[in-house]
Design an enzyme around this catalytic site. Structure first.
Site, PDB file in Angstrom:
ATOM      1  N   LYS A  50       0.849  -1.202   0.000  1.00 31.02           N
ATOM      2  CA  LYS A  50       0.000   0.000   0.000  1.00 31.02           C
ATOM      3  C   LYS A  50       0.878   1.244   0.000  1.00 31.02           C
ATOM      4  O   LYS A  50       1.927   1.267   0.665  1.00 31.02           O
ATOM      5  CB  LYS A  50      -0.908  -0.049   1.239  1.00 31.02           C
ATOM      6  N   SER A 125      -9.848   1.678   2.571  1.00 34.73           N
ATOM      7  CA  SER A 125      -8.959   2.445   1.718  1.00 34.73           C
ATOM      8  C   SER A 125      -7.901   1.603   1.006  1.00 34.73           C
ATOM      9  O   SER A 125      -7.282   2.092   0.064  1.00 34.73           O
ATOM     10  CB  SER A 125      -8.253   3.514   2.549  1.00 34.73           C
ATOM     11  N   SER A 149     -10.078  -0.731   6.743  1.00 31.22           N
ATOM     12  CA  SER A 149      -9.480  -0.594   5.413  1.00 31.22           C
ATOM     13  C   SER A 149      -8.748  -1.815   4.872  1.00 31.22           C
ATOM     14  O   SER A 149      -8.377  -1.820   3.700  1.00 31.22           O
ATOM     15  CB  SER A 149      -8.528   0.597   5.384  1.00 31.22           C
TER      16      SER A 149
HETATM   17  N1  GLN Z   1     -13.367   4.099   6.107  1.00 36.97           N
HETATM   18  C1  GLN Z   1     -12.744   4.419   7.346  1.00 36.97           C
HETATM   19  C2  GLN Z   1     -12.248   5.836   7.321  1.00 36.97           C
HETATM   20  O1  GLN Z   1     -12.396   6.449   6.321  1.00 36.97           O
HETATM   21  C3  GLN Z   1     -11.612   3.475   7.624  1.00 36.97           C
HETATM   22  C4  GLN Z   1     -10.391   3.783   6.860  1.00 36.97           C
HETATM   23  C5  GLN Z   1      -9.190   2.956   7.258  1.00 36.97           C
HETATM   24  O2  GLN Z   1      -9.314   1.915   7.905  1.00 36.97           O
HETATM   25  N2  GLN Z   1      -8.028   3.449   6.915  1.00 36.97           N
HETATM   26  O3  GLN Z   1     -11.735   6.342   8.246  1.00 36.97           O
END
Ligand code: GLN
Length: 447
Positions: A50, A125, A149
């Protein structure tokens, strides 16, 4: 695609040929946009990374315009660990800007497609990592999970995604979003590979003060699908899920029963408290963490009339809309007049959530829960920022409580979209988590 376990048996020559072939396949499908780049950190087994994990000498940008031009001067601890185990970082995967989002649509590099339906998001994400593995364009990948995410894109792309207990995996070299919630974890084709990759990246690290000093041994050496566990199901909690998810939930319960596990019904706090506590905590921490991107020390700079103007110009042009929204919200909840009403209250709720889980884990080994309320949505369907946050209802509490959890593909809908569910364990019970996950995976294969 060969598994991680198989790939670890290949020779250097075989791996080089494999990587050349992989690059060609990635280049042949540019619309998928799972990868931002396909460089390699060495000649080991390629693991997709990532874009928020530092790999020395790579451009690492957290999917943001503000970090264009930044070159990582060092390796994250997880990258050092991969390399000592004969693996290499291969390719940067697409992500929501600064890991804020649930669709990968907020990336500076444009959206990533879902390999199962090109009109749908891969989740987020860590959508690039999930799409790469789901499309057969990565053996395995690393993602990060602050509020789902890893698990949610894994569920949307039909792969396995695991979030370790908070403190198990070093965050040194991970672009910080919300430091008290972030964990790096494996995204793989199956449960055994997830256990292997988890073993490689986990362990105490003096460079991360929140990394935990304990050694429970390797889980992959001791994987045991025959253990009989007590597993909680949540009839009330799943009420907000789609029929597809409810169908998969029933199927997983049947599989767990058939595998000899004991199923008991439990309840968790209403997820509306998770959403509020999470978005107050996460935005407060993000505001602080993102303060460092000022145009002076990292990446992009927009020259202004003076120093303050340079900060303002750089941040105004460098950050996307969702990141700006969260910086505003985070500053609001931390401001002196509202700190007690929002931030402090959110921390109290976080405690309640943790206690609630602890009570359930007095009686059970694992909890079976949805990962998302439905399957992958169409592009643009979550354009309303509030709707997107509400869609995170099933993943956030796990991070708030610091628990380990794993998302496993359970079935596909009539339309061919994967449905994944998660198993959740008590803190540091990764062995039980992987044993239960392997048992579920084997039973589902068997059916
Ligand atoms: N969708 C959640 C957020 O936007 C989780 C994102 C994540 O785990 N990085 O914060």
């Amino acid at each position: 695609m060969i598994t991680l376990k198989e790939a670890m048996g290949l020779s250097k020559e075989e791996l080089t040929a494999f990587k050349d072939d992989l690059r060609q396949k990635i280049e042949a499908d540019p619309e998928l946009n799972a990868y931002i780049a396909t460089e390699s950190s060495g000649d080991g087994v390629p693991i997709a990374i990532k874009d928020n994990i530092q790999v020395k000498d790579w451009s690492v940008t957290s999917g943001s315009n503000i970090l264009q031009g930044y070159i990582a001067p060092y390796n994250a601890t997880v990258i050092e660990k991969l390399e000592s185990a004969g693996l290499s970082a291969f390719g940067r995967t697409n992500m929501d800007e600064f890991a804020m989002g649930s669709t990968t649509e907020s990336s500076f590099y444009g959206k990533t497609q879902n390999p199962h339906d090109r009109d749908c998001v891969p989740g987020g994400s860590s959508g690039g990592s999930a799409a790469a593995v789901g499309a057969g364009l990565a053996i395995a990948a690393l993602g990060s999970d602050t509020g789902g995410s890893i698990r949610q894109p894994a569920a949307f792309c039909g792969i396995v995604g695991m979030k370790p207990t908070y403190g198990r995996v070093s965050r040194y070299g991970l672009g910080a979003y919300a430091s008290s919630l972030d964990q790096i974890g494996p995204m793989t084709q199956n449960v055994e590979d997830a256990a292997i990759l988890y073993d490689i990246i986990s362990g105490h690290d003096v460079k991360d003060s929140t990394s935990v000093e304990r050694d429970d041994g390797k889980v992959s050496d001791k994987l045991d699908a025959s253990r009989k566990l007590t597993i909680a199901v949540l009839p009330e909690y799943i009420a907000d899920a789609s029929d597809d998810v409810k169908h998969a939930y029933e199927k997983a319960i049947d599989a767990l029963k058939a595998a000899g596990h004991t199923i008991v019904e439990k309840q968790l706090l209403d997820a509306k408290y998770d959403i509020s506590a999470y978005y107050i905590t996460a935005t407060a921490e993000a505001t602080t963490n993102l303060a460092r991107y000022d145009g002076i020390r990292y990446g992009n700079r927009q020259e202004g009339k003076n120093l303050v103007d340079t900060f303002v110009q750089t941040r105004s042009q460098g950050f996307g809309d969702e990141v700006k929204r969260r910086i505003l919200l985070g500053n609001f909840v931390l401001s002196s007049g509202y700190y007690d009403a929002y931030y402090v209250k959110a921390q109290k709720v976080r405690h309640l959530i943790k206690d609630e889980y602890a009570k359930v884990f007095e009686h059970v080994d694992l909890i079976l829960s949805p990962v998302a309320p439905g399957t992958a949505n169409k592009f643009g369907a979550l354009a309303d920022p509030m709707e997107m946050k509400l869609s995170d209802l099933y993943t956030l509490s796990v991070n708030l409580a610091g628990l380990p959890a794993i998302s496993i593909p359970v079935e596909k809908t009539a339309g061919g979209m994967p449905v994944g569910l998660q198993l959740i364990a008590a803190p540091f019970e990764e062995q039980t988590l992987f044993d239960g996950a392997l048992s579920l995976e084997q039973q589902l294969d068997h059916n």
